[in-house]
Design an enzyme around this catalytic site. Structure first.
Site, mmCIF file in Angstrom:
data_model
loop_
_atom_site.group_PDB
_atom_site.id
_atom_site.type_symbol
_atom_site.label_atom_id
_atom_site.label_comp_id
_atom_site.label_asym_id
_atom_site.label_seq_id
_atom_site.Cartn_x
_atom_site.Cartn_y
_atom_site.Cartn_z
ATOM 1 N N GLY A 101 26.184 3.577 99.533
ATOM 2 C CA GLY A 101 25.502 2.473 98.853
ATOM 3 C C GLY A 101 26.493 1.451 98.325
ATOM 4 O O GLY A 101 27.578 1.816 97.851
ATOM 5 N N ARG B 122 -13.148 1.833 92.213
ATOM 6 C CA ARG B 122 -13.707 1.888 93.562
ATOM 7 C C ARG B 122 -14.988 2.713 93.543
ATOM 8 O O ARG B 122 -15.040 3.795 92.961
ATOM 9 C CB ARG B 122 -12.697 2.542 94.508
ATOM 10 C CG ARG B 122 -13.162 2.561 95.936
ATOM 11 C CD ARG B 122 -12.142 3.250 96.824
ATOM 12 N NE ARG B 122 -12.588 3.200 98.192
ATOM 13 C CZ ARG B 122 -12.273 4.096 99.117
ATOM 14 N NH1 ARG B 122 -11.498 5.122 98.812
ATOM 15 N NH2 ARG B 122 -12.722 3.981 100.338
ATOM 16 N N GLU C 161 21.946 14.352 96.627
ATOM 17 C CA GLU C 161 22.325 15.262 95.522
ATOM 18 C C GLU C 161 21.924 16.702 95.866
ATOM 19 O O GLU C 161 21.483 17.454 95.015
ATOM 20 C CB GLU C 161 21.661 14.846 94.192
ATOM 21 C CG GLU C 161 21.923 13.437 93.738
ATOM 22 C CD GLU C 161 23.405 13.151 93.504
ATOM 23 O OE1 GLU C 161 24.185 14.103 93.334
ATOM 24 O OE2 GLU C 161 23.769 11.952 93.518
ATOM 25 N N THR D 4 29.956 10.908 101.948
ATOM 26 C CA THR D 4 29.275 11.298 103.190
ATOM 27 C C THR D 4 29.876 10.590 104.413
ATOM 28 O O THR D 4 30.265 9.438 104.334
ATOM 29 C CB THR D 4 27.779 10.935 103.063
ATOM 30 O OG1 THR D 4 27.262 11.622 101.931
ATOM 31 C CG2 THR D 4 26.999 11.335 104.301
ATOM 32 N N TYR E 100 31.049 4.710 96.174
ATOM 33 C CA TYR E 100 31.533 6.088 96.197
ATOM 34 C C TYR E 100 31.359 6.620 97.614
ATOM 35 O O TYR E 100 30.242 6.912 98.042
ATOM 36 C CB TYR E 100 30.740 6.916 95.189
ATOM 37 C CG TYR E 100 31.178 8.358 95.121
ATOM 38 C CD1 TYR E 100 32.289 8.726 94.368
ATOM 39 C CD2 TYR E 100 30.487 9.344 95.816
ATOM 40 C CE1 TYR E 100 32.700 10.055 94.308
ATOM 41 C CE2 TYR E 100 30.886 10.669 95.762
ATOM 42 C CZ TYR E 100 32.002 11.018 95.011
ATOM 43 O OH TYR E 100 32.410 12.317 94.952
ATOM 44 N N ASP F 98 20.286 18.512 99.540
ATOM 45 C CA ASP F 98 19.008 18.559 100.247
ATOM 46 C C ASP F 98 18.116 19.633 99.611
ATOM 47 O O ASP F 98 18.588 20.710 99.250
ATOM 48 C CB ASP F 98 19.272 18.896 101.725
ATOM 49 C CG ASP F 98 18.000 19.190 102.482
ATOM 50 O OD1 ASP F 98 17.400 18.251 103.014
ATOM 51 O OD2 ASP F 98 17.584 20.377 102.522
ATOM 52 N N ARG G 273 -7.558 16.221 94.022
ATOM 53 C CA ARG G 273 -6.311 15.696 94.587
ATOM 54 C C ARG G 273 -5.454 15.010 93.527
ATOM 55 O O ARG G 273 -4.233 15.119 93.552
ATOM 56 C CB ARG G 273 -6.642 14.695 95.706
ATOM 57 C CG ARG G 273 -7.211 15.375 96.948
ATOM 58 C CD ARG G 273 -8.161 14.458 97.709
ATOM 59 N NE ARG G 273 -7.473 13.460 98.494
ATOM 60 C CZ ARG G 273 -8.068 12.407 99.054
ATOM 61 N NH1 ARG G 273 -9.367 12.213 98.875
ATOM 62 N NH2 ARG G 273 -7.388 11.553 99.758
#
Lengths: 685, 685
Positions: free
Chosen positions: A191, A321, A446, A152, A149, A448, A348
């Site tokens: 792509g 860990r 799709e 761009t 497709y 920005d 986090r």
């Protein structure tokens, strides 16, 4: 390299072993993993995952072990082989579309067939006339035509109207001439184009009699069907290495006055009458909006599981860990503390665990709304149809904002997870880095993520103006704006610490407040659009955060959740995840909440110092079972750190020792000699 | 691939050209680029850059064009060749250490000699006795011994005391036995170890008579000096692919009871008396602290230019890239708007431009303080010496916090710059992605950025307790804590919008407020250390932000700056950068500022809605000249998007078309056929 000496083979990691530690974690939580998995994925999807995985895993072609050491030519060639094998298996096992997507998801690698199997086929299905379906779609579905497709261009991304490629109608021979007038007109980033496709859907400015009718889709053959060499006057190739996505042949494409027949303009919506050369206008553009909404809702849905994947890896590894002792631990205590016990690590990772559920449930709800709406619009009943159109505008705008928020949270969250794994997070065998790099384009394509926020703001401004004139539509956006106007003078003072419904209301209040502030700046103060872009971005973020909070709240409070879980501990842990996600977001966006008066500064301080830490304490014991519920197979994760069995160090060592072509090199280290002492055997890759 | 057709060769980008756009930008600003460059770098450094670049650029071995397409074996082999050539050039041109570091900086690629040339030589220089210097250092300086610094283990990172490798003293034969008791004891991540080093400095637990004296450095030969094969009972190799740093052979290393002579324990500070087997204690550890402070100050200094590099690329490209028209533009206007004109883009990039200066000046000041302090400590005068020790404690703590803040801002800022370049930011030819990936380890090594904040908090707590007891030291940290205590009851109400000194004071106030809050929680409420880790991280960040603001303010206000610039426009633009950095940080950390009472909520709102947007307007016209002042040579940037001449699209196209091995492949696209139609010639890489 030299064979592994026998004394090395006898070595094991210092205890306690990862397997023991994860077992302890699983033993001390009562989260109902299988039921929660069913709630997240449905039974059907879990069954599909097992079935497809069992077919793929034994196939040697899908082996992932050396991917990150290969050159781009090796990687992309291997990836095409994988894509071909996937297609063969798909035929052999009569896979449904969902089965096929599951297989690609398990492979977790973009392949050169990727854009053919998605955008190219979707575009043909949507935009072909019945005649064109025979001519193009059927051959594309049988992989005779392999397509891409091509929208761009080198100099033109988001602004489709700025595309340079032209398709000029010639009434004398009933053809279109496709042409690239400059270097920046080159199609770029496309792509599956670089080496794979033999056809392309090309978006080009339709020119009739010197007039530009804007961009339209044309199907153009670009390579010979036998030799696969580019056709004359077509220049096409791969654009080169990227931050990720290196198994995909993103390509460039230039045309030098290529003629294509009239039938090659995809004509289901718009067309040129060959007899009169008149342009035939589209009847209804809402279907196109619908597709974009669907694509973006899918990105929101994916964002949840993308993030969950990173969180699964980081949570498991941080439970295995061990570093340092607790600063307050009695000096008699020996052994190091699990990293996951440190509040800084919990702060986090665990909010991201909560966010993965929040985004997933939001994406699910968006998809449902989309389906309901499509049904409404298809009915012949006029009032339902109009309701559908009004809802679609709301859905379209909210999906823009949620796409921007969701993919940003997921992309940035993956990097937080990677860093939380310390040094080993930097290894490709963490499974996070390569996946993060492949995911990042979602923040740009799709729409920005910053650009999209203007669309949300435009819609919210429009809704607010309507509400101010008592002409609001019957949808959630107008409802929260209306509520704000009514209560504005009384003030808000929501109790976000003790009342979950008030949390949702506080997020709605803040979004509404920012909307009316934006209206004031634009309409009263007459500020320029450009000067308000940062405000619009903040507004869109606030509105999207409200939607996520609302959808998460509705999901955890729903009867479906209650009946699937049918088990109070798991349900109440889900509620805690909701609260953590909401209060963590609230304290990180504190300025908006106090400026709008949604929440007192005292509540914000208490959320930060008491409520969030308490929620971290409450969720911590269940964190391993919570990530287990996402049910990522080890084969999909491809991570030494995130293994279900916890054998982190053995696996890291095995991969370094056995799966590393660099160890076949023998350097000559001295600066005045040649580089290699022994030339390695030619690589088998 | 097929040769480029002649019709392609005639194509140019759609106008206006990048070169014109950058020229317009340069024409409309009066920033004195060369004077500002001198202020940033000094004349000496700029001269060095030109001299070294002129030597390197013509050398074919340093060609960067295919790096991102190569396999790891190809890349690392090429990188060793580059390292060898650098060494040869260094000898040939009698380069100083600074010249050599400049050359590595221009190359911008970690090489397999990297850790030999840095940590290995530094450790030998610092820790060798005179006898050992002859035995090891001299041979290392002549590259007969090639070494690495082996501290981190597979299961042990930050916590050096948890290392498992042992060095057991045997008094009978006066040797140490180096041994890896388990798999997790394997040295891991060690740069230059995997394939290159023939020796290693090994950090191992010194065991004498059954007692553990903690980790000490030993020099151990690991490979044969001729065949370069591992010695018997040594197992060594490369650990495999990583997120970045793939041109470095980070390695693993296991020992099976390897005996080394007494002289191989690096003994300048600590040693074992071979006659008595007694451990001889270090006299003074402050020199070791000094080195760590120096290393971390260097990371802060680098952070500024690392970030400036990403900002240079993003700013130039955003001045060339054009997308959409301004929403308020009259409909008669044609052509698209430069992306850099959009407020949302300015808000993302320009504060990072300001931050790059802020970090750079802070790093410079840290290095000066370090040098002043080293001088103080070397004097025989006792009171100067004691002052030095007190200052060193402050320097050590502040360098920890600044390392954490600076590398986080730079690392995350690079990704912001990459995304601001839109789709093309994702191409390796943006020059940002690969550089970002190579930079990221800075956030984890030399003290993980979250771990380090505990050290800062510990120091601030200690200082606050001293101040509360009127025992504060004569340094800046105690001074701001003292000031806060004195004015606390009156309140602050700094005027951050109109008074630059008040901005600095507001940041000091907030840091002091958070310090005393932490003291209250720890000492009065007796909260556990673990429960306060998030507060400590926030505190460290606040204190480090204060230091950056203060150092930036002092730099822009200094007489040295005034005399170098000798030009009011440039100096006043620097002042604006200071204000932008400060107010942007303030509005993004708003919650702390209003909670502490440093600033009124009205000032925060005005900073957000008026002051920051106005500063963006004022800095925008100078942005290209400001990034030009950093003077990154194109060869170093290796970026199509960041080229000084603005020829972005021509360069992107050339690289895709001419420097891309993937285009040598001819795929057979059909799913039932083999993958390749034509096998490419064997790669020349």
């Amino acid at each position: 390299m030299a064979p592994t000496p026998s004394w090395v083979k006898t070595l094991t990691p210092q205890g306690p072993q990862g397997a023991e530690l994860l077992q302890q974690e699983r033993d001390r939580s009562d989260v109902a993993v299988d039921k929660l998995a069913e709630l997240i994925h449905t039974k059907e999807v879990l069954e599909r995952q097992q079935r497809v995985l069992a077919i793929m895993q034994p196939e040697k072609v899908f082996d992932k072990s050396l991917s990150h050491s290969m050159s781009r030519t090796e990687r992309i060639t291997k990836s095409l082989a994988k894509a071909k094998r996937l297609h063969q298996l798909s035929q052999q096992h009569k896979w449904s579309q969902d089965d096929f997507f599951m297989a690609n998801n398990l492979l977790s690698e973009p392949t050169p067939y990727g854009l053919h199997a998605s955008m190219f086929l979707v575009t043909l299905r949507e935009q072909c006339t019945p005649e064109q379906r025979k001519l193009f779609l059927e051959r594309a579905e049988s992989y005779e035509i392999i397509g891409c497709y091509a929208q761009t261009e080198l100099g033109h991304g988001s602004n489709v109207r700025g595309l340079e490629t032209t398709a000029t109608w010639d009434p004398t021979d009933k053809t279109f001439t496709i042409h690239s007038p400059s270097l920046t007109a080159s199609k770029w980033w496309i792509g599956s184009l670089g080496r794979t496709a033999n056809h392309a859907v090309v978006m080009a400015q339709l020119m009739i009699g010197g007039k530009n009718y804007g961009p339209h889709p044309f199907i153009v053959q670009i390579r010979d069907m036998k030799t696969h060499e580019p056709l004359e006057n077509v220049h096409v190739g791969d654009i080169g290495p990227k931050f990720g996505y290196n198994t995909m042949d993103n390509g460039f494409l230039l045309f030098n006055h290529i003629k294509i027949p009239h039938v090659n303009m995809l004509a289901r919506f718009c067309s040129v009458d060959p007899a009169t050369s008149k342009y035939v206008r589209p009847a209804n553009m809402s279907l196109v909006y619908g597709t974009m909404t669907w694509v973006r809702s899918n990105i929101v849905l994916d964002a949840g599981s993308v993030l969950a994947r990173g969180v699964t890896i980081a949570t498991r590894y941080c439970a295995i860990r061990r570093q340092f002792q607790d600063n307050d631990a009695p000096s008699t205590e020996t052994g190091e503390n699990q990293v996951l016990n440190y509040k800084m690590v919990q702060y986090r990772i665990l909010p991201l665990l909560a966010a993965s559920f929040a985004l997933h449930f939001t994406g699910r709800r968006m998809m449902e709304l989309y389906d309901e709406n499509q049904a409404l619009m298809k009915t012949k009943d006029k009032s339902s149809g109009m309701k559908g159109v009004a809802l679609l505008a709301d859905l379209h705008a909210t999906s823009c904002g949620l796409k921007a928020l969701g993919s940003t949270v997921a992309g940035e969250g993956l990097e937080v997870c990677r860093r939380a794994c310390g040094g080993h997070g930097y290894s490709s065998h963490s499974g996070i880095g390569p996946f993060y790099a492949d995911y990042l384009p979602n923040l740009t394509w799709e729409g920005d993520n910053y650009m999209l926020t203007q669309q949300v703001a435009r819609y919210l401004l429009k809704s607010a103006r309507a509400v101010l004139q008592n002409k609001g539509t019957d949808n959630d956006t107008c409802r929260i704006l209306q509520d704000f106007l009514q209560r504005q003078d009384m003030g808000a003072a929501f109790d976000v610490l003790d009342n979950d419904a008030d949390i949702v209301a506080a997020f709605a209040w803040r979004a509404a407040y920012l909307t009316f502030e934006a209206v004031k700046r634009r309409d009263v103060e007459k500020r320029s659009w450009n000067s308000l872009l940062v405000d619009f971005w903040r507004l869109s973020t606030a509105h999207s955060q409200y939607l996520v909070i609302k959808n998460f709240y509705e999901a955890v409070s729903s009867s479906a959740t209650a009946s699937t879980l049918n088990d109070s501990p798991t349900a109440s842990i889900l509620h805690n995840l909701f609260r953590l996600h909401a209060l963590y977001t609230l304290e990180n966006e504190a300025a908006d909440f106090f400026t709008s008066g949604a929440v007192t500064t005292r509540q914000i301080t208490l959320a930060r110092t008491k409520a969030v830490p308490r929620l971290l304490d409450e969720i911590r014991p269940h964190s391993i079972r919570l990530v287990d519920s996402w049910k990522f197979p080890d084969w999909q994760l491809d991570s030494s750190l995130g293994r279900y069995d916890g054998k982190v160090y053995v696996d890291l060592f095995r991969r370094a020792n056995e799966e590393n072509p660099v160890n076949a090199l023998t350097f000559d280290p001295y600066p005045w000699n040649n580089v290699l002492l022994k030339n390695p055997k030619p690589s088998k890759l």
